[in-house]
Design a protein around this motif. Structure first.
Motif, PDB file in Angstrom:
ATOM      1  N   ASP A   1      16.295  33.060   9.755  1.00  0.00           N
ATOM      2  CA  ASP A   1      17.512  33.861   9.615  1.00  0.00           C
ATOM      3  C   ASP A   1      18.048  33.670   8.202  1.00  0.00           C
ATOM      4  OD1 ASP A   1      19.526  35.491  10.296  1.00  0.00           O
ATOM      5  OD2 ASP A   1      20.643  34.038  11.466  1.00  0.00           O
ATOM      6  N   ALA A   2      18.499  34.753   7.599  1.00  0.00           N
ATOM      7  CA  ALA A   2      18.994  34.694   6.230  1.00  0.00           C
ATOM      8  C   ALA A   2      20.292  33.920   6.168  1.00  0.00           C
ATOM      9  CB  ALA A   2      19.203  36.110   5.720  1.00  0.00           C
ATOM     10  N   GLY A   3      20.591  33.349   4.975  1.00  0.00           N
ATOM     11  CA  GLY A   3      21.833  32.631   4.812  1.00  0.00           C
ATOM     12  C   GLY A   3      21.620  31.379   4.008  1.00  0.00           C
ATOM     13  N   ILE A   4      22.492  30.402   4.221  1.00  0.00           N
ATOM     14  CA  ILE A   4      22.382  29.122   3.540  1.00  0.00           C
ATOM     15  C   ILE A   4      22.117  28.035   4.565  1.00  0.00           C
ATOM     16  CG2 ILE A   4      23.597  27.379   2.219  1.00  0.00           C
ATOM     17  CD1 ILE A   4      25.047  29.384   0.769  1.00  0.00           C
ATOM     18  N   THR A   5      21.153  27.220   4.286  1.00  0.00           N
ATOM     19  CA  THR A   5      20.807  26.110   5.169  1.00  0.00           C
ATOM     20  C   THR A   5      21.029  24.809   4.428  1.00  0.00           C
ATOM     21  OG1 THR A   5      19.092  27.455   6.216  1.00  0.00           O
ATOM     22  CG2 THR A   5      19.020  25.080   6.596  1.00  0.00           C
ATOM     23  N   GLN A   6      21.812  23.927   5.044  1.00  0.00           N
ATOM     24  CA  GLN A   6      22.010  22.599   4.493  1.00  0.00           C
ATOM     25  C   GLN A   6      21.326  21.570   5.384  1.00  0.00           C
ATOM     26  OE1 GLN A   6      26.621  23.247   3.338  1.00  0.00           O
ATOM     27  NE2 GLN A   6      25.852  21.180   2.937  1.00  0.00           N
ATOM     28  N   SER A   7      20.775  20.551   4.762  1.00  0.00           N
ATOM     29  CA  SER A   7      20.201  19.454   5.538  1.00  0.00           C
ATOM     30  C   SER A   7      20.353  18.149   4.775  1.00  0.00           C
ATOM     31  CB  SER A   7      18.716  19.739   5.827  1.00  0.00           C
ATOM     32  OG  SER A   7      17.996  19.826   4.614  1.00  0.00           O
ATOM     33  N   PRO A   8      20.536  17.061   5.525  1.00  0.00           N
ATOM     34  CA  PRO A   8      20.735  17.010   6.971  1.00  0.00           C
ATOM     35  C   PRO A   8      22.164  17.423   7.342  1.00  0.00           C
ATOM     36  CG  PRO A   8      20.982  14.824   6.050  1.00  0.00           C
ATOM     37  CD  PRO A   8      20.608  15.719   4.895  1.00  0.00           C
ATOM     38  N   ARG A   9      22.459  17.587   8.614  1.00  0.00           N
ATOM     39  CA  ARG A   9      23.838  17.869   9.053  1.00  0.00           C
ATOM     40  C   ARG A   9      24.681  16.603   9.028  1.00  0.00           C
ATOM     41  NH1 ARG A   9      25.791  21.968  11.988  1.00  0.00           N
ATOM     42  NH2 ARG A   9      27.732  21.056  11.234  1.00  0.00           N
ATOM     43  N   TYR A  10      24.047  15.494   9.367  1.00  0.00           N
ATOM     44  CA  TYR A  10      24.733  14.197   9.374  1.00  0.00           C
ATOM     45  C   TYR A  10      23.827  13.166   8.692  1.00  0.00           C
ATOM     46  CZ  TYR A  10      27.328  16.567  13.067  1.00  0.00           C
ATOM     47  OH  TYR A  10      28.062  17.468  13.785  1.00  0.00           O
ATOM     48  N   LYS A  11      24.489  12.265   7.955  1.00  0.00           N
ATOM     49  CA  LYS A  11      23.714  11.218   7.274  1.00  0.00           C
ATOM     50  C   LYS A  11      24.584   9.983   7.143  1.00  0.00           C
ATOM     51  CE  LYS A  11      20.380   9.505   4.618  1.00  0.00           C
ATOM     52  NZ  LYS A  11      19.008   9.248   5.103  1.00  0.00           N
ATOM     53  N   ILE A  12      24.014   8.845   7.524  1.00  0.00           N
ATOM     54  CA  ILE A  12      24.666   7.563   7.289  1.00  0.00           C
ATOM     55  C   ILE A  12      23.773   6.794   6.335  1.00  0.00           C
ATOM     56  CG2 ILE A  12      25.493   5.419   8.309  1.00  0.00           C
ATOM     57  CD1 ILE A  12      25.892   6.951  10.933  1.00  0.00           C
ATOM     58  N   THR A  13      24.352   6.275   5.274  1.00  0.00           N
ATOM     59  CA  THR A  13      23.570   5.524   4.306  1.00  0.00           C
ATOM     60  C   THR A  13      24.348   4.298   3.870  1.00  0.00           C
ATOM     61  OG1 THR A  13      22.226   5.733   2.305  1.00  0.00           O
ATOM     62  CG2 THR A  13      24.431   6.670   2.229  1.00  0.00           C
ATOM     63  N   GLU A  14      23.644   3.411   3.208  1.00  0.00           N
ATOM     64  CA  GLU A  14      24.282   2.175   2.756  1.00  0.00           C
ATOM     65  C   GLU A  14      24.709   2.300   1.297  1.00  0.00           C
ATOM     66  OE1 GLU A  14      21.971  -1.032   5.624  1.00  0.00           O
ATOM     67  OE2 GLU A  14      21.299  -0.725   3.562  1.00  0.00           O
ATOM     68  N   THR A  15      25.717   1.551   0.950  1.00  0.00           N
ATOM     69  CA  THR A  15      26.182   1.500  -0.431  1.00  0.00           C
ATOM     70  C   THR A  15      25.030   1.133  -1.362  1.00  0.00           C
ATOM     71  OG1 THR A  15      28.370   0.809   0.318  1.00  0.00           O
ATOM     72  CG2 THR A  15      27.835   0.400  -1.971  1.00  0.00           C
ATOM     73  N   GLY A  16      24.931   1.877  -2.460  1.00  0.00           N
ATOM     74  CA  GLY A  16      23.903   1.594  -3.448  1.00  0.00           C
ATOM     75  C   GLY A  16      22.628   2.395  -3.277  1.00  0.00           C
ATOM     76  N   ARG A  17      22.439   3.001  -2.143  1.00  0.00           N
ATOM     77  CA  ARG A  17      21.206   3.779  -1.912  1.00  0.00           C
ATOM     78  C   ARG A  17      21.329   5.163  -2.546  1.00  0.00           C
ATOM     79  NH1 ARG A  17      17.254   1.879   1.418  1.00  0.00           N
ATOM     80  NH2 ARG A  17      17.824   0.108   2.735  1.00  0.00           N
ATOM     81  N   GLN A  18      20.175   5.722  -2.869  1.00  0.00           N
ATOM     82  CA  GLN A  18      20.136   7.095  -3.363  1.00  0.00           C
ATOM     83  C   GLN A  18      20.004   8.034  -2.174  1.00  0.00           C
ATOM     84  OE1 GLN A  18      16.593   9.141  -5.454  1.00  0.00           O
ATOM     85  NE2 GLN A  18      17.976   8.711  -7.159  1.00  0.00           N
TER      86      GLN A  18
END
Lengths: 114, 110
Positions: A1-18
């Motif tokens: 389907d046309a439009g804009i897709t973002q990923s991921p919807r949710y993300k948990i990461t640690e301080t200092g990570r890329q």
């Protein structure tokens, strides 16, 4: 389907990570944007791009890097994530810099930095 | 930098009521946008206007350039209108010229 897709919807990461947030649009819009949305603030512009290989800083660019090698993709990278970068991130696209024909937002990525 | 203020911040109303959300800005603009953000988070562009009035279904947006003020009205409100409504002022000068308000959180109770 046309439009804009973002990923991921949710993300948990640690301080200092890329972390890299992805944005893909199928409209072939020239302009693409990254915003962050925080309580007590309106949407704030991080970076934007007028075309492939053309990017520019917005209001709050520190700690973020973008690239746009292809018109349809506009990834946002947090080089070394900090807790202050916990936010909801929205990608958007527009046909023109004057938004004459409106603009389209992705569904957002909720990022938590712990 | 343009300052964009919205009022009220929160609004709870009964189904069927006429709703008005206000937006004022400090610097002259080329256009004013109204957006809708659903509880799931998605943001939709509702209107872009630079003068006068626009209508789409039960939604009406007006702007007074001299007074630097815009309003979004919802007629015959319905619970599905519950959302955050955001105005954004485009001061011109390019793609980085948009300033967003903090949003109005609207709840329509059945």
């Amino acid at each position: 389907d046309a439009g804009i897709t973002q990923s991921p919807r949710y993300k948990i990461t640690e301080t200092g990570r890329q972390v890299t947030l992805m944005c893909h649009q199928t409209w072939s819009h020239s302009y693409m944007f990254w915003y962050r949305q925080d309580l007590g603030h309106g949407l704030r512009l991080i970076y934007y791009s007028a075309a492939a290989d053309i990017t520019d800083k917005g209001e709050v660019p520190d700690g973020y890097v973008v690239s746009r090698s292809k018109t349809e993709n506009f990834p946002l990278t947090l080089e070394s994530a900090t807790r202050s970068q916990t936010s909801v991130y929205f990608c958007a696209s527009s046909e023109s810099s004057t938004f004459t024909y409106g603009y389209t937002f992705g569904s957002g990525t909720r990022l938590t930095v712990v | 930098k343009n300052e964009v203020e919205q009022s009220p911040q929160n609004l709870t109303a009964q189904e069927g009521e006429f709703i008005t959300i206000n937006c004022s800005y400090s610097v002259g603009i080329s256009a004013l946008h109204w957006l809708q953000q659903h509880p799931g988070g998605g943001i939709v562009s509702l209107f872009m206007l630079s003068s006068g009035k626009k209508k789409h279904g039960r939604l009406i947006a007006t702007i007074n350039i001299q007074e630097k003020h815009s309003s979004l009205h919802i007629t015959a409100s319905h619970p599905r209108d519950s959302a955050v409504y955001i105005c954004a002022a485009h001061s011109g000068g390019g793609a980085d010229g948009l300033t967003f308000g903090k949003g109005t959180h609207l709840i329509i109770q059945p």
